[in-house]
Structure formats: C-alpha cells, structure tokens
Design an enzyme around this catalytic site. Sequence first.
Site, PDB file in Angstrom:
ATOM      1  N   GLY A 132       5.059  -9.997   4.227  1.00  0.00           N
ATOM      2  CA  GLY A 132       5.602  -9.775   5.471  1.00  0.00           C
ATOM      3  C   GLY A 132       4.904 -10.700   6.809  1.00  0.00           C
ATOM      4  O   GLY A 132       3.857 -10.877   6.631  1.00  0.00           O
ATOM      5  N   MET A 183       0.813  -1.158   0.032  1.00  0.00           N
ATOM      6  CA  MET A 183       0.038  -0.242  -0.141  1.00  0.00           C
ATOM      7  C   MET A 183       0.745   1.390  -0.001  1.00  0.00           C
ATOM      8  O   MET A 183       0.504   2.369   0.417  1.00  0.00           O
ATOM      9  CB  MET A 183      -0.962  -0.031   1.284  1.00  0.00           C
ATOM     10  CG  MET A 183      -1.778  -1.271   1.083  1.00  0.00           C
ATOM     11  SD  MET A 183      -3.545  -0.952   2.014  1.00  0.00           S
ATOM     12  CE  MET A 183      -2.788  -0.519   3.620  1.00  0.00           C
ATOM     13  N   GLY A 237      11.162  -2.574   5.706  1.00  0.00           N
ATOM     14  CA  GLY A 237      10.499  -3.913   5.716  1.00  0.00           C
ATOM     15  C   GLY A 237      10.163  -4.399   4.355  1.00  0.00           C
ATOM     16  O   GLY A 237       9.989  -5.628   4.037  1.00  0.00           O
ATOM     17  N   HIS A 238       9.482  -3.490   3.702  1.00  0.00           N
ATOM     18  CA  HIS A 238       9.190  -3.852   2.290  1.00  0.00           C
ATOM     19  C   HIS A 238      10.208  -4.035   1.483  1.00  0.00           C
ATOM     20  O   HIS A 238      10.364  -5.020   0.592  1.00  0.00           O
ATOM     21  CB  HIS A 238       8.436  -2.566   1.519  1.00  0.00           C
ATOM     22  CG  HIS A 238       7.112  -2.258   2.138  1.00  0.00           C
ATOM     23  ND1 HIS A 238       6.913  -1.142   3.138  1.00  0.00           N
ATOM     24  CD2 HIS A 238       5.762  -2.709   2.113  1.00  0.00           C
ATOM     25  CE1 HIS A 238       5.690  -1.196   3.297  1.00  0.00           C
ATOM     26  NE2 HIS A 238       5.060  -1.914   2.713  1.00  0.00           N
ATOM     27  N   GLN A 263      -2.973 -11.611   8.157  1.00  0.00           N
ATOM     28  CA  GLN A 263      -3.244 -11.360   6.928  1.00  0.00           C
ATOM     29  C   GLN A 263      -2.509 -12.701   6.092  1.00  0.00           C
ATOM     30  O   GLN A 263      -3.189 -13.299   5.269  1.00  0.00           O
ATOM     31  CB  GLN A 263      -2.661 -10.100   6.586  1.00  0.00           C
ATOM     32  CG  GLN A 263      -2.271  -9.929   5.010  1.00  0.00           C
ATOM     33  CD  GLN A 263      -2.039  -8.521   4.673  1.00  0.00           C
ATOM     34  OE1 GLN A 263      -2.723  -7.663   4.929  1.00  0.00           O
ATOM     35  NE2 GLN A 263      -0.727  -8.221   4.277  1.00  0.00           N
ATOM     36  N   LEU A 292       6.554   3.147   1.792  1.00  0.00           N
ATOM     37  CA  LEU A 292       7.471   1.731   1.724  1.00  0.00           C
ATOM     38  C   LEU A 292       8.676   2.105   2.749  1.00  0.00           C
ATOM     39  O   LEU A 292       8.958   3.224   3.178  1.00  0.00           O
ATOM     40  CB  LEU A 292       8.227   1.657   0.237  1.00  0.00           C
ATOM     41  CG  LEU A 292       7.207   1.456  -0.887  1.00  0.00           C
ATOM     42  CD1 LEU A 292       8.130   1.241  -1.904  1.00  0.00           C
ATOM     43  CD2 LEU A 292       6.467   0.102  -0.497  1.00  0.00           C
ATOM     44  N   HIS A 293       9.187   1.043   3.656  1.00  0.00           N
ATOM     45  CA  HIS A 293       9.903   1.228   4.694  1.00  0.00           C
ATOM     46  C   HIS A 293      11.089  -0.210   4.248  1.00  0.00           C
ATOM     47  O   HIS A 293      10.694  -0.884   3.458  1.00  0.00           O
ATOM     48  CB  HIS A 293       9.428   1.424   5.877  1.00  0.00           C
ATOM     49  CG  HIS A 293       8.427   0.217   6.136  1.00  0.00           C
ATOM     50  ND1 HIS A 293       8.875  -1.051   6.376  1.00  0.00           N
ATOM     51  CD2 HIS A 293       6.971   0.304   6.452  1.00  0.00           C
ATOM     52  CE1 HIS A 293       7.763  -1.779   6.598  1.00  0.00           C
ATOM     53  NE2 HIS A 293       6.635  -1.050   6.861  1.00  0.00           N
TER      54      HIS A 293
HETATM   55  O1  PAF Z   1      -0.089  -5.812   3.656  1.00  0.00           O
HETATM   56  C1  PAF Z   1      -0.387  -4.859   3.178  1.00  0.00           C
HETATM   57  O2  PAF Z   1       0.284  -3.692   2.753  1.00  0.00           O
HETATM   58  C2  PAF Z   1      -1.785  -4.925   2.291  1.00  0.00           C
HETATM   59  O3  PAF Z   1      -2.721  -5.496   3.240  1.00  0.00           O
HETATM   60  C3  PAF Z   1      -1.787  -5.610   1.113  1.00  0.00           C
HETATM   61  C4  PAF Z   1      -1.667  -7.023   1.150  1.00  0.00           C
HETATM   62  C5  PAF Z   1      -1.145  -4.720  -0.041  1.00  0.00           C
HETATM   63  C6  PAF Z   1      -3.358  -5.633   0.358  1.00  0.00           C
HETATM   64  O4  PAF Z   1      -3.903  -4.354   0.154  1.00  0.00           O
END
Ligand code: PAF
Length: 287
Positions: free
Chosen positions: A152, A30, A36-37, A158, A33-34
């Site tokens: 992650g 979403m 972790g991404h 999730q 970005l940091h």
């Molecule tokens: O973890 C996230 O950033 C969001 O939940 C995702 C998986 C991109 C779905 O919008």
Amino acid sequence: MTPMIVHTREELKSAIAHANPKSLGFVPTMGALHEGHERLFDKARAENELVVISIFVNELQFNDAQDYANYPRDLDTDLVMATRAGVDIVFAPPAEEIYHAGKPLIQLHSGILGEMYEGASRPGHFDGMLAVVAKLLHLADPRQGEYRAYFGQKDAQQLALIRRMVADLDYPVELCSVPIVRSARGLALSSRNALLNAEQLEAALVLHRAIELIASRAARHEPLNIDDALGLFQMEPSVELDYFVVVDPNTLQELAFICQDTPFTGEALILVAAKVGGVRLIDNQPI
Ligand code: PAF
C-alpha cells in the site's frame, strides 16, 4: 472458495509448486485486514493466476513491546476477507517458522532512508520490516513465471525502502502499489484505527484536514505555508503531532524551501505522523 491455509515454509513451497502458476501475486500483511488490504488483494487477483498472502505480526519491526502486544490479531475474521477477495493461499506462520535460526544475526540496514520520519520515532522499525519482507519475498517466490508483490502507498517510507531493497539486492519481483483507501470522512484506513474510540477517531481526522489544506494549495500552485497545517494540529490537543513535512517523492528529503512563501510547482509528497490516544497514525499524499 476458502483459501488454503499453510503454516510452514515447506507447506507454502509445496502449495505454490503444486499450483505451478504462470503468475503469482503476493501480498504480505500483518493481519487485522481492512478495505485497504482488500484493494491490494483485488489488484493481485486481477493481475495474477495465483494469489498468496501472508499474515504475520513481525515482532522485529516493533520497537515498543506494548505496541506489539496490542497489535490487533483475529485470524478468523481475516480469513473471511481473504475468502471474499478470492485469495488462493494464506501463509500464517508462527514466529519460530520465520525466525527458525533465531533472531537474525545477518541483518539488513535501512540506511539514511530508514532513519528519517518513522525511523526516527521508531528506531529499528525499518530494519525489522526489511528483515521479514526480504524473507517473505523469498518464501513466496514461484521460481518460474511472473512474480509480483503488492504494497500500500499508505506506508510511503516502507514502500520506498522496499523498492530500494529490491533494486539493491536484485530480487526477481515486480513491485506494485495501491493508493491509500480512506473512510468516507477521509481517515486513511489502518489496522491501528481499531484501537481508537469514537472521540479519538473524530480527532484523528485532523491529519486528513491538514493534508487537504496543503494539497489544495499545491493544486492551485499557491505557496504552501505549512505553518497553517501545523496550526490545525494545535487546535486538536488530543493529537500529538510528530511530523508534517513536504518531501521529494523518491529520496524523501524534506523540501523545506517550497513549504512557505514560494508558489508550488513540481512534484512532492506530504508526509504526516501523529499519536492519538497513544496510537501512532500515519498518512501521506502526493502533490
Ligand atoms: O505493512 C505491513 O503490514 C508490514 O510492515 C509488512 C510489509 C507486512 C511487513 O511485516
């Protein structure tokens, strides 16, 4: 090299077809970005010929309009990180491109796994998350060669739900996960941390302190006595604890019976969520 930026489904499809990769690593995000991404991008980069990321703030997974409005958005800064990580394609669609037929009529339901913990506090969150992940996994699918998607471990619930969706609906994708990345003092990195001031960042460290207390007892096979962890939260009045539980890592069912006096053996997962200055933070740790 700067990634190719595409905004429509058609552009994404033709960029992937043109690259014709033997393997594709996809990282949905979403934005905001940091580091972790960045770990997710690095893993995808190391394991695949083509790396595609998406940046899309999915309104359907926000049950609070204010939270959606406040969610940090900064595409230019995100592109700097994507470039540094060697991402090939950034898919940054407007909402009408993803929900081109309007709000989905046919919906995925996250079931009991989506009603606990985060789902209990954020009704509809996981259904909305699955709605977009289900679509994005289709849109980034290279249709031939290897296909991997990266998530992650910080969002443990999730991840458990996406695993279940991929299994239940037979998505032809391999799911890969990356451990939580923490600040030097232990705070789990999150896009939401950007919303905290210095004092709140300090208070938020209690999540990690509480996890560490219980994880160290687990490592010594001692009784967990999680009331002591709850006590740490009582000493931080600016932190509003939602839950601190020890659960089965697969079903996420609470293991209340091992949380107090019984010496700890086996495998479990600590899950915690709390609000700091109105910002919801989550963390977890396998034990
Ligand atoms: O973890 C996230 O950033 C969001 O939940 C995702 C998986 C991109 C779905 O919008």
